[in-house]
Design an enzyme around this catalytic site. Sequence first.
Site, short mmCIF file in Angstrom:
data_model
loop_
_atom_site.label_atom_id
_atom_site.label_comp_id
_atom_site.label_asym_id
_atom_site.label_seq_id
_atom_site.Cartn_x
_atom_site.Cartn_y
_atom_site.Cartn_z
N HIS A 122 0.87 -1.19 0.00
CA HIS A 122 0.00 0.00 0.00
C HIS A 122 0.90 1.24 0.00
O HIS A 122 1.99 1.21 0.58
CB HIS A 122 -0.85 -0.04 1.27
CG HIS A 122 -1.92 1.00 1.36
ND1 HIS A 122 -1.66 2.30 1.69
CD2 HIS A 122 -3.26 0.92 1.18
CE1 HIS A 122 -2.80 2.98 1.72
NE2 HIS A 122 -3.79 2.17 1.40
N ASP A 202 3.05 -3.79 8.43
CA ASP A 202 1.81 -3.06 8.17
C ASP A 202 0.66 -4.06 8.37
O ASP A 202 0.41 -4.91 7.51
CB ASP A 202 1.84 -2.52 6.74
CG ASP A 202 0.51 -1.89 6.33
OD1 ASP A 202 -0.43 -1.89 7.16
OD2 ASP A 202 0.43 -1.40 5.19
N GLN A 205 -4.48 -4.71 7.05
CA GLN A 205 -5.43 -5.67 6.45
C GLN A 205 -5.40 -7.02 7.14
O GLN A 205 -6.14 -7.93 6.75
CB GLN A 205 -5.14 -5.86 4.95
CG GLN A 205 -5.36 -4.63 4.10
CD GLN A 205 -6.82 -4.18 4.04
OE1 GLN A 205 -7.74 -4.93 4.40
NE2 GLN A 205 -7.04 -2.96 3.61
N CYS A 368 -4.56 2.11 -3.86
CA CYS A 368 -3.32 2.64 -3.24
C CYS A 368 -2.15 1.70 -3.43
O CYS A 368 -1.29 1.57 -2.54
CB CYS A 368 -3.52 2.96 -1.76
SG CYS A 368 -4.66 4.30 -1.48
#
Length: 410
Positions: A122, A202, A205, A368
């Site tokens: 992303h 990250d 998600q 993104c």
Amino acid sequence: MKLNAEELKKDFPILKRKIYDHEIVYLDNAASSQKPQVVIDAIADYYSNHNANVHRGLHTLSEEATELYENARKTVADFIGAVPQEVIFTKGATESLNRVAINWALHNLGKDDIILTTDFEHHSNLIPWQEKARIVGAKLEFVEADEKGEVSAKQFKDKFEEFGTRIKLAAVTHASNVLGTILPVKEICKIAKEYGAKVSVDGAQAIPHLNVNVQSLGCDFYSFSGHKMLGPMGIGVLWIKRDLLEGLEPYEFGGGMIDEVSFDAATWAAAPEKFEAGTPNVEGALGLATAIEYLEKIGMDNIREHEIELNMVLLNELQKIKEVRILGPLDPTKRTGLVSFALDGLHAHDIAAVLSGLGIAVRSGHHCAMPYHVKKGFSATTRASYYLYNTQEDIEALIAGIKEAIKTFS
Ligand SMILES: Cc1ncc(COP(=O)(O)O)c(C=O)c1O
């Protein structure tokens, strides 16, 4: 216990809405999830009964607000297998990732050092590294997804074998917002440790869909947003491993983060206050904590099982449509609850528009992740992403809508 999505739908007031006379079919959860009534009520209760600034007052309301805020931190910490001191509230995953880039990377990376990442991140887990690399003269190195949309721990090992201790940071997503792919983060952390590199994950998600324990993953930083996991917008988390807290400089300066201040200088409070200058988002934190309690009641394993079932149905049905090209693994267990796809001869925005007319919300665009789309020759893709309140009927409505879009435009 198997979850009952039809029943759970009733907890989400917005899902009672009709769009163009159709029952709403909300399949844009990877962008943002809907909120159950308990989360809405918790925020209303805070403003109706407890609102005051935290940490600063000795009066009852301030003490109550502080207790709610700090209890929320504990709820988050317990949810991810951490201690409260390691949980920093931010406004979302984007801010959390930028903080790692500013607080850690800017101070610890030098010329020709390498940040290792993947080619499908992303933008929020790409641009912060690009920018900091540019400032300090470091470089980005990419592990590329294979033809199935997967990456292996071996690919990371190969990069470490090639570049050795020049790789100072692996910055990887836990689950891709485009491919759905779940990455072997635990193995990546193990390899990175052998070379003394830090790992920033990250988790935007992953955390809404998987059981996440930051200790057993073995990473150094873990970032996520509240709004993708039934919580409110404007609240997120940066988890920082305890050993690193002391050595990290604050990112913003002002009230609430100091120990002592003179006209010339200041010293900092201990973490987490050190990293939370100014008035925090109290209602966001307790809204997130309420969302976590709701998720825990349903059970993350049950949510995962439900999403794998929906993956199975959607992947099967999509493969029967000859115009469809699916991004990411075809194995439903290798992805979270999202599928991106392209339709030959049909633009993603046209599909999304037809679906919207039927009350079905999906996302179209590059999600993104523009470099990955450009590299693969997609101008845009359509992404359906589901959650605990989505039913098999929702997926069937989506498939019928896609067929209608194909008919309309052919
Ligand atoms: C993988 C991933 N990382 C980071 C983000 C950024 O999250 P936010 O916009 O909540 O800061 C997103 C949002 O879609 C995402 O999917």
